[in-house]
Design a protein around this motif. Structure first.
Motif, PDB file in Angstrom:
ATOM      1  N   GLU B 222     -19.084 -44.372  80.799  1.00 22.08           N
ATOM      2  CA  GLU B 222     -18.764 -45.739  80.391  1.00 22.08           C
ATOM      3  C   GLU B 222     -19.926 -46.255  79.555  1.00 22.08           C
ATOM      4  O   GLU B 222     -21.066 -45.823  79.735  1.00 22.08           O
ATOM      5  CB  GLU B 222     -18.554 -46.637  81.606  1.00 22.08           C
ATOM      6  N   ILE B 223     -19.618 -47.129  78.650  1.00 22.74           N
ATOM      7  CA  ILE B 223     -20.677 -47.685  77.824  1.00 22.74           C
ATOM      8  C   ILE B 223     -20.734 -49.174  78.090  1.00 22.74           C
ATOM      9  O   ILE B 223     -19.926 -49.942  77.572  1.00 22.74           O
ATOM     10  CB  ILE B 223     -20.411 -47.405  76.341  1.00 22.74           C
ATOM     11  N   ASN B 224     -21.702 -49.590  78.986  1.00 22.80           N
ATOM     12  CA  ASN B 224     -21.885 -51.022  79.156  1.00 22.80           C
ATOM     13  C   ASN B 224     -23.355 -51.379  78.965  1.00 22.80           C
ATOM     14  O   ASN B 224     -24.226 -50.519  79.020  1.00 22.80           O
ATOM     15  CB  ASN B 224     -21.317 -51.504  80.496  1.00 22.80           C
ATOM     16  N   PRO B 225     -23.636 -52.633  78.724  1.00 20.63           N
ATOM     17  CA  PRO B 225     -24.989 -53.039  78.307  1.00 20.63           C
ATOM     18  C   PRO B 225     -26.066 -52.877  79.379  1.00 20.63           C
ATOM     19  O   PRO B 225     -27.203 -53.214  79.106  1.00 20.63           O
ATOM     20  CB  PRO B 225     -24.805 -54.508  77.914  1.00 20.63           C
ATOM     21  N   THR B 226     -25.764 -52.372  80.590  1.00 20.53           N
ATOM     22  CA  THR B 226     -26.828 -52.134  81.579  1.00 20.53           C
ATOM     23  C   THR B 226     -27.927 -51.275  80.964  1.00 20.53           C
ATOM     24  O   THR B 226     -29.115 -51.521  81.148  1.00 20.53           O
ATOM     25  CB  THR B 226     -26.281 -51.381  82.807  1.00 20.53           C
ATOM     26  N   ILE B 227     -27.478 -50.261  80.218  1.00 22.41           N
ATOM     27  CA  ILE B 227     -28.436 -49.332  79.617  1.00 22.41           C
ATOM     28  C   ILE B 227     -29.372 -50.051  78.658  1.00 22.41           C
ATOM     29  O   ILE B 227     -30.576 -49.793  78.642  1.00 22.41           O
ATOM     30  CB  ILE B 227     -27.662 -48.213  78.888  1.00 22.41           C
ATOM     31  N   ALA B 228     -28.829 -50.988  77.907  1.00 21.11           N
ATOM     32  CA  ALA B 228     -29.673 -51.756  76.991  1.00 21.11           C
ATOM     33  C   ALA B 228     -30.715 -52.545  77.768  1.00 21.11           C
ATOM     34  O   ALA B 228     -31.889 -52.606  77.391  1.00 21.11           O
ATOM     35  CB  ALA B 228     -28.816 -52.692  76.149  1.00 21.11           C
ATOM     36  N   ALA B 229     -30.297 -53.137  78.894  1.00 25.06           N
ATOM     37  CA  ALA B 229     -31.228 -53.905  79.716  1.00 25.06           C
ATOM     38  C   ALA B 229     -32.345 -53.010  80.257  1.00 25.06           C
ATOM     39  O   ALA B 229     -33.529 -53.343  80.192  1.00 25.06           O
ATOM     40  CB  ALA B 229     -30.481 -54.574  80.862  1.00 25.06           C
ATOM     41  N   ILE B 230     -31.940 -51.833  80.774  1.00 20.15           N
ATOM     42  CA  ILE B 230     -32.936 -50.897  81.303  1.00 20.15           C
ATOM     43  C   ILE B 230     -33.891 -50.464  80.206  1.00 20.15           C
ATOM     44  O   ILE B 230     -35.105 -50.485  80.371  1.00 20.15           O
ATOM     45  CB  ILE B 230     -32.229 -49.652  81.887  1.00 20.15           C
ATOM     46  N   SER B 231     -33.315 -50.121  79.058  1.00 18.36           N
ATOM     47  CA  SER B 231     -34.148 -49.654  77.957  1.00 18.36           C
ATOM     48  C   SER B 231     -35.158 -50.714  77.563  1.00 18.36           C
ATOM     49  O   SER B 231     -36.355 -50.438  77.445  1.00 18.36           O
ATOM     50  CB  SER B 231     -33.282 -49.305  76.750  1.00 18.36           C
ATOM     51  N   ALA B 232     -34.679 -51.932  77.383  1.00 17.39           N
ATOM     52  CA  ALA B 232     -35.575 -53.006  76.972  1.00 17.39           C
ATOM     53  C   ALA B 232     -36.685 -53.193  78.002  1.00 17.39           C
ATOM     54  O   ALA B 232     -37.869 -53.308  77.658  1.00 17.39           O
ATOM     55  CB  ALA B 232     -34.793 -54.295  76.796  1.00 17.39           C
ATOM     56  N   PHE B 233     -36.285 -53.177  79.275  1.00 16.32           N
ATOM     57  CA  PHE B 233     -37.249 -53.353  80.354  1.00 16.32           C
ATOM     58  C   PHE B 233     -38.341 -52.287  80.292  1.00 16.32           C
ATOM     59  O   PHE B 233     -39.541 -52.572  80.361  1.00 16.32           O
ATOM     60  CB  PHE B 233     -36.498 -53.288  81.690  1.00 16.32           C
ATOM     61  N   PHE B 234     -37.916 -51.022  80.086  1.00 15.08           N
ATOM     62  CA  PHE B 234     -38.913 -49.948  80.104  1.00 15.08           C
ATOM     63  C   PHE B 234     -39.682 -49.825  78.794  1.00 15.08           C
ATOM     64  O   PHE B 234     -40.815 -49.354  78.787  1.00 15.08           O
ATOM     65  CB  PHE B 234     -38.267 -48.622  80.508  1.00 15.08           C
TER      66      PHE B 234
END
Lengths: 343, 257
Positions: B222-234
């Motif tokens: 699935e492609i949801n923005p959680t990954i964007a949040a994690i990426s930005a955080f890290f």
């Protein structure tokens, strides 16, 4: 400061690296409290000898004795020697106080005793106000003094110094030379000083040991080693000299020579030959006026000696005129000033 | 504007482009990953921090990175000391060997580790992955610490010895302090090499996902923005840590000069 000074001794110490030997059968006794210089050109084995003494290098053969105890099997930290390194090797992250206190802390001295001894050592080297500084904030001469203080603070019976003046400029070097002599006078520690600089060796030492190619050439008091060099190498390395081969010398003087070479120091030649002197006839070249003295060269004329050039250095005298360049001259030298050299 | 300035700006833009896209996306309130976001909010940060699966993967990765970095730093430091005491010929050969894992493609190493793990029945193991990550990070430790170590005056340790310190004590007192910033910098680098390593983890970890494996699996289904949040955080955390590491490295150089 009263302390124990140890005699030390090299007994047939040899160090080989593969086929090459850095030190070949060095046997040398140093008296307690003596200031001995290991002098020699680079690669002569003087640093190897010092490293073996400090315990950084193992001798291939032979043994070193400090205070009559063999120390070959002991690591550096158990030999109880102090050492000043060529580049001072101060701990850059520690203050002057902590640098000097380091040997005492390793010996588990109490806090009060450490404070007292560090204070005394810094006073000895005239650095009392600098205890809180870092080495980077010190000048070259001050670093040298800290290194000295660190080496003497635990009152080791033997003090080693490895080319420790060569990192300083000329003026500082002369100042530190006097300082080292003064400190040796105060503490009376046995000092082994390594240098390639003959003027340091002659001015500081009780005795000079001259090494070349890993071999000991001669050990003697500075004046004796200068006046009575044993070999051609010693005569050449210490001060300046004129070396004349046997045939030429015998032809000139009409006297037999007991070795392959004769050495005549430039300052032993003079323009007023006395009866009994050896006479040297030639042409003056290259006069240099140096205020108190005049230096120049005499090109010998005639026979087998023709063409050899002798350096001379004569005190300047108002009465006796020195011949001009290009003129013929006769110079004399007392037989006692001629030193026979071995190869 | 000079050509060099334009090229430099383009280079920087190229390097930062992914971040420039990811960070705005992470603040989206949309249901699907898209750029630019149509609505804004912290929804996906909340989703990340409240999801036990994401959190488990994150903490697993942190644990592995911590241990791998510690192992790599200690082993690397000891290697550097050992290499420093060898003859020049041995040193050159062995240094090459220590640097090798940094040159060999990660897939090859992953495959090798996987086959080795199969032989010993050690697949799907956090321990195996930790050791593999330590091996991957070792070259960087050897390079960073080695560069600092070579600049330390060898006479410092000798001076400490003559002053009465044993070999270990002399190292601790004389050699370690000047290179310590480089050691810490190397540990930070090693930490992130493990933390964002995907390939070896994919081969080794079936059940227990590390954070990169979780991200990978999430992206596949699935492609949801959680990954964007994690990426930005890290991105933020990594940037800070790397900046610290780089500062430490520069300080070592200054200290040793």
């Amino acid at each position: 400061m009263l302390q124990h000074n140890a005699p030390l001794s090299f007994q047939a110490v040899t160090k080989r690296y593969g086929d090459a030997s850095a030190l070949e059968g060095l046997t040398l006794d140093v008296k307690a409290g003596e200031f001995l210089t290991l002098l020699g050109p680079s690669g002569s084995g003087k640093t190897t000898a010092l490293n073996i003494l400090a315990g950084f290098t193992q001798a291939s053969e032979g043994e070193v004795y400090i205070d009559d105890r063999p120390v070959g099997a002991l690591p550096p930290e158990r030999r109880n020697v102090g050492m000043v390194f060529q580049n001072f090797a101060l701990f850059p992250h520690m203050s002057v106080f902590d640098n000097v206190a380091f040997p005492l802390r390793m010996r588990k001295a109490t806090r009060a005793l450490t404070r007292e001894k560090v204070g005394a050592a810094l006073e000895t080297v005239h650095l009392s106000g600098m205890a809180d500084r870092k080495p980077a904030a010190l000048s070259g001469g001050q670093r040298q003094r800290v290194a000295l203080a660190r080496a003497i603070v635990a009152a080791p019976p033997v003090l080693l110094m490895d080319e420790c003046l060569s990192a300083l400029d000329l003026k500082l070097r002369e100042e530190m030379r006097d300082e080292i002599r003064r400190i040796h006078g105060t503490l009376g520690t046995t000092v082994i000083f390594v240098t390639h600089d003959q003027s340091e060796a002659l001015s500081l030492s009780d005795r000079v040991a001259l090494l070349n190619d890993g071999r000991l050439c001669q050990v003697d008091h500075p004046q004796a080693i200068y006046d009575r060099p044993a070999t051609r190498f010693v005569a050449d390395f210490i001060g300046r000299t004129n070396i004349i081969a046997r045939e030429a010398f015998e032809h000139l003087s009409g006297q037999p020579l007991g070795g392959p070479y004769a050495s005549i120091r430039p300052e032993r030649l003079h323009f007023t030959p006395q009866p009994g002197d050896i006479r040297l006839t030639g042409t003056i070249e290259d006069l240099t006026f140096l205020g108190a003295s005049i230096e120049g060269r005499l090109r010998l004329s005639g026979g087998q000696t023709g063409g050899q050039v002798l350096r001379f250095a004569v005190p300047r005298s108002i009465n006796a005129a020195c011949p001009d360049p290009g003129q013929e001259a006769v110079m004399g030298c007392a037989p006692a000033d001629i030193v026979t050299l071995n190869d | 504007m000079r050509l060099s300035t334009i090229l430099f700006a383009m280079g920087v833009l190229l390097l930062f482009f992914p971040i420039l896209v990811v960070v705005p996306m992470s603040f989206s309130a949309d249901r699907f990953l898209g750029f630019p976001p149509r609505t804004w909010g912290l929804t996906w940060y909340r989703a990340y921090f409240s999801d036990p699966v994401w959190m488990a993967a994150t903490f697993r990765s942190l644990r592995i990175a911590l241990f791998a970095s510690t192992i790599a730093t200690l082993a690397g430091l000891l290697s550097v000391i050992g290499l420093g005491r060898m003859g020049p010929r041995w040193r050159a050969g062995l240094t090459g060997l220590f640097i090798a894992p940094a040159i060999v493609p990660n897939v090859i190493i992953a495959l090798g580790v996987f086959i080795l793990a199969l032989t010993f029945g050690a697949t799907d193991s956090v321990v195996t992955l930790t050791l593999a990550h330590a091996a991957l990070a070792l070259p960087f430790v050897v390079m960073i610490v080695g560069a600092a170590y070579r600049q330390v005056d060898p006479n410092l340790e000798r001076a400490a010895r003559v002053c009465g310190a044993g070999p270990v004590r002399a190292f601790m007192a004389a050699t370690l302090p000047p290179i310590l910033p480089a050691v810490v910098a190397a540990a930070i680098f090693a930490f992130f090499i493990s933390f964002d390593e995907l390939v070896v983890a994919l081969f080794l970890m079936g059940g227990a996902e590390t954070l990169p494996v979780r991200i990978w699996n999430d992206l596949r289904f699935e492609i949801n923005p959680t990954i964007a949040a994690i990426s930005a955080f890290f991105v933020v955390i990594t940037t800070i840590a790397m900046a610290i590491a780089e500062l430490l490295r520069l300080r070592t150089q200054k200290r040793l000069r």
